[in-house]
Design a protein around this motif. Sequence first.
Motif: not given
Length: 207
Positions: A78-81, A106-108, A139-141, A145-146
């Motif tokens: 989870q990447v911070p802002a 990786v998720q933003f 379902g894997s990504v 970007g959410e």
Amino acid sequence: LAAALAAGCSASPSRHAAAGSDPPFGINVTSAPYSAACNGSTNDTTAFTSALAAFPATGGKLFVPASAQPCEITSTLQVPANVTIEGETPSASVIWCNGCTTGPVVQFGTNLAADTGTTAAFGGLQNIGIEGNSRSNTGSVGVLGEDVQGLTLQGVNVQLVARAYDIEGGAAGDFSASVNMLDVSASNVTNGIYIGASGGVVTDLRC
């Protein structure tokens, strides 16, 4: 909306520089106290998550130096802002998730409650490779970007996942906006770019 994606659609300092300085605040994930091995067999999840947690609110760059083997993680980063994960090239600096069978590598941004708008990202990925376990992982990504704003993906290659790049608008009232994808590529994936509004809105996606 899903679309197939064809190819084309620095130095690594240790942790130095104060927030807001020039050059920006930076952390080398392979340097102490984080010391990611990036040898393809050591679990580097803690090194990455600890380094990401150390950034100030103003953000900066997490450097992933070139290595002969990928940096192995076992859960989503989870990447911070305001933080950009930067490698040297997509083939030389690779993050491999050995275990991301359903979620993203990786998720933003985060999935916010309805009518709360967007998670300000203003960070991204640059000159880096992202790998999952297998194309068959339903379902894997690679990169999610959410509800993000100002996300930039530049010089990124994603492979061995179901969806390479997934940009989500989220619930009703949420949105993703101003997402820039520059010189990105994907291989051995089911969908190159997947855009899912899910009741929200995705706008100003530049590819």
